[in-house]
Every structure is written in C-alpha cells, then in structure tokens.
Design an enzyme around this catalytic site. Structure first.
Site, PDB file in Angstrom:
ATOM      1  N   ASP A  95      33.455  62.077  -5.471  1.00  0.00           N
ATOM      2  CA  ASP A  95      32.603  62.871  -6.355  1.00  0.00           C
ATOM      3  C   ASP A  95      31.341  62.066  -6.642  1.00  0.00           C
ATOM      4  OD1 ASP A  95      33.290  60.958  -8.229  1.00  0.00           O
ATOM      5  OD2 ASP A  95      34.660  62.248  -9.330  1.00  0.00           O
ATOM      6  N   GLN A 115      26.938  75.523 -10.468  1.00  0.00           N
ATOM      7  CA  GLN A 115      27.105  75.380 -11.916  1.00  0.00           C
ATOM      8  C   GLN A 115      26.697  76.689 -12.603  1.00  0.00           C
ATOM      9  OE1 GLN A 115      28.618  73.152 -13.637  1.00  0.00           O
ATOM     10  NE2 GLN A 115      28.732  71.336 -12.316  1.00  0.00           N
ATOM     11  N   ASP A 135      41.411  69.418  -6.730  1.00  0.00           N
ATOM     12  CA  ASP A 135      41.764  68.049  -7.105  1.00  0.00           C
ATOM     13  C   ASP A 135      41.999  67.990  -8.605  1.00  0.00           C
ATOM     14  OD1 ASP A 135      39.587  66.139  -8.682  1.00  0.00           O
ATOM     15  OD2 ASP A 135      38.700  67.946  -7.834  1.00  0.00           O
ATOM     16  N   CYS A 176      63.752  69.734  -5.126  1.00  0.00           N
ATOM     17  CA  CYS A 176      62.710  68.849  -4.599  1.00  0.00           C
ATOM     18  C   CYS A 176      63.291  67.852  -3.607  1.00  0.00           C
ATOM     19  CB  CYS A 176      62.027  68.105  -5.747  1.00  0.00           C
ATOM     20  SG  CYS A 176      60.695  66.988  -5.203  1.00  0.00           S
ATOM     21  N   CYS A 225      61.639  64.917  -2.743  1.00  0.00           N
ATOM     22  CA  CYS A 225      60.915  63.655  -2.844  1.00  0.00           C
ATOM     23  C   CYS A 225      61.885  62.471  -2.941  1.00  0.00           C
ATOM     24  CB  CYS A 225      59.968  63.663  -4.048  1.00  0.00           C
ATOM     25  SG  CYS A 225      60.768  63.378  -5.649  1.00  0.00           S
ATOM     26  N   CYS A 248      63.794  62.285  -6.326  1.00  0.00           N
ATOM     27  CA  CYS A 248      64.857  63.281  -6.501  1.00  0.00           C
ATOM     28  C   CYS A 248      66.029  63.047  -5.550  1.00  0.00           C
ATOM     29  CB  CYS A 248      64.289  64.688  -6.316  1.00  0.00           C
ATOM     30  SG  CYS A 248      63.207  65.203  -7.670  1.00  0.00           S
ATOM     31  N   HIS A 256      57.208  62.067  -7.617  1.00  0.00           N
ATOM     32  CA  HIS A 256      57.744  63.422  -7.728  1.00  0.00           C
ATOM     33  C   HIS A 256      56.637  64.452  -7.949  1.00  0.00           C
ATOM     34  CE1 HIS A 256      60.047  66.923  -8.860  1.00  0.00           C
ATOM     35  NE2 HIS A 256      59.272  67.003  -9.928  1.00  0.00           N
TER      36      HIS A 256
END
Length: 372
Positions: free
Chosen positions: A93, A190, A267, A305, A307, A310, A336
């Site tokens: 950014d 904007q 994001d 999940c 991951c 988990c 997670h």
C-alpha cells in the site's frame, strides 16, 4: 503491463467473477484474500507456514517499512521478496491510510503530507513522487498510488476536495513510477459514501489506464449496508478486464458480499489481530478460546477445518497456551484464522463456478450467525 487479469467466469445471478491474476511471482486465483504483513512479516507466521495456509499473495506497508528499517535497506536486500524470503506475489500500500491516521501528527497540503514518526517524533514529508520512489525500492509486484483517505463521517465538501486531490496525486504517481517493467501501479477510488463523488472518482481513475483499480475509504466506520451500497454503484464503473481491489476488508461476511458485487482482491489485519487476542473464526461463528468455558474442551477449534492447529491440538490446550502467555498459542490461532479465510475464498471460487454464490452466502450466514 507486468500483471494481467484473466476473467474465467462471471456468475449469472450476481456480479461475482472467477479469474486469474498473472503476476511476476505466480498466478493468483481470484477472488483472493491477502494476509497483511505490515513490517515485511505476517505476524507470528513464517513464509512456509503462510504457504501452508494457502496464501497466494501478501500485503506489506510502505509507511512502516519506510520508518523502519528504511526502503533503501530493503532495496539492498533484493527488495521485499529477497528481504523476507517470500517467492510469491506482494502488494504494497502507499502508506496513505497510516499517514492520515496520525491525525494531529500530520499536515496536508497540495504538495503532500508532512507527518511525525510514531516511533520517535521525527519529521517526514510524503509526496506522490517520493512514495513512488519508496515503493519502487521495496519492489512489490503491485504498488498503490498515494491517496487521501477521507474519514467517516465527513461532509460532502471535504470528501470532494479529498477525492479531487487523490485524482491529482494519481497523475503525479503515474508520471513518477519508473519501474513499470516489474511493478504494476493501481489507482484508488475515493469519495467517501457519496454516490456522485465515487462515480466521478472511478471515471477519473479509470482514465489513467492502469493495470488495476482499488476502492479505498471503506470499512472505516460506516455501516456494512452502506459499504455494500457504495460497491453496487462503484464497481460497474471499473473495467471488466482489470482486477478490482477492496482495501482493508476481511471479515467473512464482507468477503462474501464483496465477491458477490464483483470484487477480486481483499486484505485485512482482522484475522491475525483477533487471533493474538485469543479469538478465532469457525464455521459456527467466532469463538473466544481464551474463555474459561473451553478449559476442558478437547475438541479442535473448528471440527470442519483442516489447518495444522485443528488437526493437532484442542481448544483446552490452545487456551492454556494463551493464558500462560506462551507464543505458540497466538501462532496456532493465527494459523487457524488465515487458513479459515483461505478455505472460505476457495469455497467462494467454487460457488462462482457453479453459479451458487447466493446459496453459499445464505448457508454460511445461517451457520456463522450473521443476519441475512
């Protein structure tokens, strides 16, 4: 152009798009969620762990990297990719949001923004040209133009002046961007929550003929219904052959609603920030694992999940780690949450392919506890 957007499928009943974003560091399936690595690291995660969550692209912050360690040092290290050993795509950014968030520590003029460092109070001055120099040094695949992010709420007159300044600054950014062979510059729409300003800003931004376009100044305190309304009349003003990026948005409901309205990129710091406070996202809603009710709960954070956290640890154990101040606790909740959102984006892409995104939305909202 160093990036190219490939439209694979547009859902029949909504504006949702399935696509591929071709970058110098790989092809990204969209819609995509980008974890935020503010200071050249996604907090608590190694690059390998990030890849295991399914992250295709990450975001880093120009303001923070300028303040510390400095963009010239990052450039000497081979840019952000070499500095942090990340071989997938990166977006930076412009630092505009952070600079404008300093409030009493900054002063805006047509030339740029004077501000004081949040670290030591030293004075600095960002112009569109200097921000381009910084982002060119950082070397991300996608770089954002320097813009003014108007607060919410604000008067129409203030929003108009801010939007017009952003448009003028975009022209200066494009003229100053000197690494076009390796980096793609995105402009930012904007205009606060005013329809006439948003549409005018979109038209003026698209006139610059850039590789991609972002919608900024949302998720800054306005009701989500209002944000969705802004998207509904702003997104159609953006070209269909370029990627569309909704900045700073990452809650599960907003990822779904944004995708429905034709957004390709998202994001947010939300998943990593709440993870460090002991809160996780699950298929049945948010779960504050640090709470006492989970002290003897030996189930995984989310039984749906896949991951690492988990698959291997219980709520009781992770709660113990967090209460004991052990670093591993925050690492596991971060793993997670990031995997949860990557799985959600995968489900969104699958639903778009099958023309079932509305059904996914309804089912997800019912299970998660959102109002439809």
């Amino acid at each position: 152009m160093t990036i190219k957007y490939e439209l694979i499928k547009e859902e029949k009943r909504t504006g949702a798009r399935l696509g591929k974003l071709h970058t110098p560091h790989g092809v990204i399936d969209t819609p995509v969620f980008m974890p935020v690595g503010t200071q050249a690291t996604v907090k608590a995660m190694s690059p390998l762990e990030l890849k295991e969550t399914g992250a295709q692209i990450i975001l880093s912050n120009t303001y923070h990297l300028y303040i510390r360690p400095g963009h010239k040092l990052v450039e000497k290290a081979g840019g952000l990719h070499g500095f942090m050993n990340w071989d997938r795509a990166i977006l930076t950014d412009s630092g505009g949001f952070q600079v404008f968030s300093l409030n009493e520590l900054r002063k805006i003029s047509e030339e740029g923004v004077e501000f004081k460092s949040h670290l030591d109070g030293s004075r600095h001055f960002f112009t569109p040209e200097y921000v381009m120099e910084i982002e060119n040094s950082l070397g991300a695949d996608i770089i954002m133009a320097f813009d003014e992010c108007a607060p919410y709420p604000c008067e129409h007159d203030y929003a108009k002046k801010s939007m017009e300044r952003t448009a003028r600054w975009l022209k200066r950014c494009k003229e100053a961007h000197n690494n076009t062979e390796k980096q793609s510059l995105f402009g930012i729409v904007q205009g606060s929550v005013y329809k006439d300003l948003r549409i005018e800003s979109a038209k003026r931004t698209v006139e610059m003929d850039l590789p991609g376009y972002a919608i900024g100044g949302l998720s800054v305190g306005e009701p989500k219904e209002l944000m969705n309304e802004v998207l509904e009349y702003t997104v159609p003003e953006l070209p269909s052959d370029k990627p569309r990026y909704l900045m700073g948005v990452g809650s599960p409901d907003c990822l779904i609603e944004g995708s429905i309205r034709g957004i390709d990129m998202f994001d947010c710091v939300l998943p990593t920030r709440i993870a460090r406070n002991g809160t996780v996202m699950t298929s049945r809603g948010k779960l504050v694992v640090r709470n006492a009710e989970y002290s003897e709960d030996f189930r995984p954070l989310d039984e749906e999940c896949d991951c690492y956290a988990c698959r291997n640890f219980s709520r009781a154990y992770i709660r113990h780690l967090i209460k004991a101040g052990e670093i591993l606790g925050g690492r596991l909740t971060t793993v997670h949450n990031l995997r949860f959102l990557q799985n959600l984006m995968s489900e969104i892409r699958k639903a778009i392919m099958e023309d079932k995104l509305t059904e996914l939305r309804n089912d997800f909202f019912e299970k998660y506890g959102y109002e439809k």
